[in-house]
Design an enzyme around this catalytic site. Structure first.
Site, mmCIF file in Angstrom:
data_model
loop_
_atom_site.group_PDB
_atom_site.id
_atom_site.type_symbol
_atom_site.label_atom_id
_atom_site.label_comp_id
_atom_site.label_asym_id
_atom_site.label_seq_id
_atom_site.Cartn_x
_atom_site.Cartn_y
_atom_site.Cartn_z
ATOM 1 N N THR A 107 0.919 -1.190 -0.078
ATOM 2 C CA THR A 107 -0.001 -0.029 -0.078
ATOM 3 C C THR A 107 0.931 1.246 0.006
ATOM 4 O OG1 THR A 107 -1.621 -1.204 1.305
ATOM 5 C CG2 THR A 107 -1.890 1.328 1.226
ATOM 6 N N PHE A 135 -6.461 -6.710 -0.140
ATOM 7 C CA PHE A 135 -7.486 -6.263 0.767
ATOM 8 C C PHE A 135 -7.712 -7.538 1.905
ATOM 9 C CE2 PHE A 135 -8.599 -4.432 -3.425
ATOM 10 C CZ PHE A 135 -8.935 -3.179 -2.869
ATOM 11 N N LEU A 136 -6.518 -8.513 2.171
ATOM 12 C CA LEU A 136 -6.565 -9.270 3.194
ATOM 13 C C LEU A 136 -6.748 -8.664 4.569
ATOM 14 C CD1 LEU A 136 -3.507 -11.217 1.913
ATOM 15 C CD2 LEU A 136 -5.734 -11.471 0.961
ATOM 16 N N LYS A 187 -7.656 1.076 -2.687
ATOM 17 C CA LYS A 187 -7.395 0.358 -1.370
ATOM 18 C C LYS A 187 -7.307 1.278 -0.187
ATOM 19 C CE LYS A 187 -5.104 -1.700 1.638
ATOM 20 N NZ LYS A 187 -4.987 -3.024 2.004
ATOM 21 N N ALA A 235 -18.704 -1.030 18.312
ATOM 22 C CA ALA A 235 -17.888 0.004 19.114
ATOM 23 C C ALA A 235 -16.800 -0.704 20.064
ATOM 24 C CB ALA A 235 -19.019 0.713 19.835
ATOM 25 N N CYS A 243 -2.689 -1.368 9.503
ATOM 26 C CA CYS A 243 -3.309 -0.830 8.333
ATOM 27 C C CYS A 243 -4.112 0.293 8.659
ATOM 28 C CB CYS A 243 -4.352 -1.923 7.505
ATOM 29 S SG CYS A 243 -3.217 -3.245 7.399
ATOM 30 N N LYS A 246 -2.475 3.501 9.845
ATOM 31 C CA LYS A 246 -1.440 4.143 9.154
ATOM 32 C C LYS A 246 -1.940 4.626 7.908
ATOM 33 C CE LYS A 246 0.784 0.593 6.564
ATOM 34 N NZ LYS A 246 0.657 0.636 5.217
ATOM 35 N N LYS A 303 -6.491 -7.443 17.471
ATOM 36 C CA LYS A 303 -7.897 -8.042 17.057
ATOM 37 C C LYS A 303 -7.505 -9.594 17.188
ATOM 38 C CE LYS A 303 -7.836 -9.186 12.049
ATOM 39 N NZ LYS A 303 -8.712 -8.772 10.790
ATOM 40 N N ARG A 310 1.117 -4.853 16.132
ATOM 41 C CA ARG A 310 1.217 -3.354 15.855
ATOM 42 C C ARG A 310 0.200 -2.595 16.008
ATOM 43 N NH1 ARG A 310 3.274 -4.858 9.846
ATOM 44 N NH2 ARG A 310 1.988 -6.701 10.111
HETATM 45 C C1 UGA Z 1 -7.809 -4.104 7.238
HETATM 46 C C2 UGA Z 1 -9.003 -4.514 6.235
HETATM 47 O O1 UGA Z 1 -9.923 -5.018 6.768
HETATM 48 C C3 UGA Z 1 -8.394 -5.272 4.985
HETATM 49 O O2 UGA Z 1 -9.452 -5.360 4.169
HETATM 50 C C4 UGA Z 1 -7.188 -4.581 4.546
HETATM 51 O O3 UGA Z 1 -6.616 -5.478 3.243
HETATM 52 C C5 UGA Z 1 -6.061 -4.821 5.714
HETATM 53 O O4 UGA Z 1 -6.559 -3.733 6.633
HETATM 54 C C6 UGA Z 1 -4.796 -4.069 5.086
HETATM 55 O O5 UGA Z 1 -4.709 -3.020 4.515
HETATM 56 O O6 UGA Z 1 -3.664 -4.679 4.928
HETATM 57 P P1 UGA Z 1 -6.741 -5.781 9.191
HETATM 58 O O7 UGA Z 1 -6.139 -4.405 9.786
HETATM 59 O O8 UGA Z 1 -6.245 -7.148 9.211
HETATM 60 O O9 UGA Z 1 -7.342 -5.472 7.961
HETATM 61 O O10 UGA Z 1 -7.978 -5.720 10.410
HETATM 62 P P2 UGA Z 1 -9.542 -5.450 10.591
HETATM 63 O O11 UGA Z 1 -10.495 -6.754 10.684
HETATM 64 O O12 UGA Z 1 -10.067 -4.530 9.434
HETATM 65 O O13 UGA Z 1 -9.617 -4.601 12.053
HETATM 66 C C7 UGA Z 1 -9.021 -3.404 12.109
HETATM 67 C C8 UGA Z 1 -9.009 -2.764 13.380
HETATM 68 O O14 UGA Z 1 -10.508 -2.366 13.489
HETATM 69 C C9 UGA Z 1 -9.088 -3.975 14.459
HETATM 70 O O15 UGA Z 1 -8.337 -3.401 15.736
HETATM 71 C C10 UGA Z 1 -10.459 -4.270 14.765
HETATM 72 O O16 UGA Z 1 -10.657 -4.609 16.247
HETATM 73 C C11 UGA Z 1 -11.024 -2.921 14.792
HETATM 74 N N1 UGA Z 1 -12.773 -2.993 14.498
HETATM 75 C C12 UGA Z 1 -12.997 -3.660 13.474
HETATM 76 C C13 UGA Z 1 -13.539 -2.360 15.281
HETATM 77 O O17 UGA Z 1 -13.042 -2.016 16.562
HETATM 78 N N2 UGA Z 1 -14.695 -2.673 15.421
HETATM 79 C C14 UGA Z 1 -15.236 -3.289 14.092
HETATM 80 O O18 UGA Z 1 -16.420 -3.101 14.022
HETATM 81 C C15 UGA Z 1 -14.393 -3.726 13.222
#
Ligand code: UGA
Length: 412
Positions: A107, A135-136, A187, A235, A243, A246, A303, A310
């Site tokens: 990215t 988009f993983l 992205k 929430a 991701c 950043k 998560k 990170r």
């Molecule tokens: C995110 C995107 O979802 C992916 O599509 C993307 O490819 C990736 O970034 C990237 O750019 O590499 P990721 O960071 O692995 O993926 O995790 P997410 O599931 O998106 O969660 C991100 C954060 O949001 C976590 O800390 C999670 O706890 C938080 N979150 C998520 C919430 O606080 N509430 C929600 O309802 C959903």
């Protein structure tokens, strides 16, 4: 991201050589050891189509398509640190031939593209440059790769678009073909939009607390509307990881560079910072002060389903609590060590019950599914204090209150 991409392409039947400068990592991979925790990845690493090496020259010479998957971490000013991308482009340019395709999966901002072209042009080769953003999400990366919602491919050459599209021919997903700039922005925009959803629901959570509403129910009430959707409306303590924090900041920075002010994303970021403080304040309301207190922290990873630390909200909490002279007893089913803390003050336990033993308060930071099965009756007998702050609105509030805990979530 590189390893998952390589392993999944090999699983789809393509011959893949994964290159890294980290000799130790490559050695471990060649010995069949997976250096990260990611569901389903171990299995895919056994593919006969997959190899690992530090020999970039040979790999570039042998390949039709070269994916660049190196990190673009955040610099202090919020912009993306592009040195790894530029370094790898310089190295690749040394061996590039006519007709090869370079795909940027990392990215990075649109403004980096001219510099990438300049570095690759040094080769004198007629190559295709493509952006194929990933988009993983961590924890579901293999599934996200093999069953994506869409594949975005951007290139200024038809040949580049077609070559990369062909790699995905056995993947059942819409393929969005566009130019490099649009693919890159797609992205960033997707991540920033999802982060906005999280900060939006967190703002609603703060309102809910003031007016006696329950944000979980509000989210359900909103999410049934198909135009909104029910995902990313949980929430809590806010988003972390490598991701969202950043990419939202990098998009603000990209906007600044071309005179577009992203006020919305500045707010998204500051709301997210505030969520971490809110959890700390809730804890303080019960404990009065942290001096000499023992806090049990459930979860460390940003998560569930990952060992990635990170920008994990747990790091902020741990620092603040230790700076206030409390000690931490921590349990995470996946993360077994944390760097940068005094191990006598932040003690990682082997199970949640040990972490709860003698604690003045419990704070849940990561909603690991196994925490739902904990015997809180047993925990009640182990703790010194009564308080549970649920930073993810994950636990059964009624049950905990019945056990005699003071339970508090976020916006409920
Ligand atoms: C995110 C995107 O979802 C992916 O599509 C993307 O490819 C990736 O970034 C990237 O750019 O590499 P990721 O960071 O692995 O993926 O995790 P997410 O599931 O998106 O969660 C991100 C954060 O949001 C976590 O800390 C999670 O706890 C938080 N979150 C998520 C919430 O606080 N509430 C929600 O309802 C959903």
């Amino acid at each position: 991201m590189g390893l998952v991409t390589g392993a999944c392409f090999a699983h789809l039947g393509h011959d893949v050589k994964c290159i890294d400068t980290d000799t130790e990592k490559i050695k471990r991979l060649n010995e069949g050891e997976c250096p990260i925790y990611e569901e389903g990845l171990n299995e895919l690493l056994k593919s006969e189509h997959l190899g690992f090496s530090t020999d970039l020259e040979q790999a570039v010479k042998d390949s039709e398509i070269i994916f660049i998957c190196v990190g673009t971490p955040e610099k202090e000013d919020g912009s993306a640190d592009l040195r790894y991308v530029f370094d790898v482009c310089k190295s690749v340019a040394g061996y590039l031939k006519d007709g090869q395709t370079i795909v940027i999966k990392s990215t990075l901002p649109v403004t980096a593209v001219p510099k990438i072209k300049e570095l690759l042009d040094e080769s004198g080769a007629k190559y295709n440059l493509v952006s194929n953003p990933e988009f993983l999400a961590q924890g579901t990366a293999v599934k996200d790769f093999l069953e994506p919602d869409r594949v975005v491919i951007g290139s200024n050459t038809e040949d580049g678009l077609n070559q990369v599209a062909k790699l995905y021919e056995n993947v059942d997903a819409p393929i969005v073909k566009t130019n490099i700039e649009s693919a890159i922005i797609a992205k960033y925009a997707a991540n920033a939009f999802l982060a906005t959803k999280v900060s939006f629901i967190n703002s609603i959570a703060s309102l809910c607390e003031e007016v006696g509403a329950n944000v979980n129910d509000v989210a359900i009430g909103m999410g049934h509307d198909k135009r909104i959707g029910n995902r990313f409306l949980k929430a809590g303590i806010g988003y972390g990881g490598s991701c969202f924090p950043k990419d939202t900041k990098a998009l603000v920075k990209m906007g600044d560079e071309v005179g577009v002010s992203f006020d919305i994303l500045k707010a998204v970021d500051s709301i997210n910072t505030r969520q971490r403080e809110i959890v700390l304040e809730k804890l303080k309301n019960y404990l009065n002060d942290f001096d000499g207190k023992t806090i049990c922290m459930l979860g460390l990873a940003f998560k569930p389903g990952t060992d990635d630390m990170r920008d994990a909200p747990s790091l902020y909490l741990a620092k603040e609590l230790l700076d206030s002279n409390s000690s931490l007893q921590v349990f995470d089913p996946i993360v077994k060590s944390v760097k940068g803390f005094d191990e006598s003050k932040l003690v990682i336990k082997d199970e949640a019950y040990q972490a709860a033993k003698g604690a003045d308060a419990i704070v849940l930071v990561t909603e690991h599914p196994e925490f739902a099965d904990l015997d809180f009756g047993k925990i009640k007998g182990l703790v010194r204090g009564n308080v549970i702050i649920d930073g993810r609105n994950f636990l059964d509030a009624k049950k905990l209150k019945d056990y005699g805990f003071d339970y508090e979530g976020i916006g409920i």
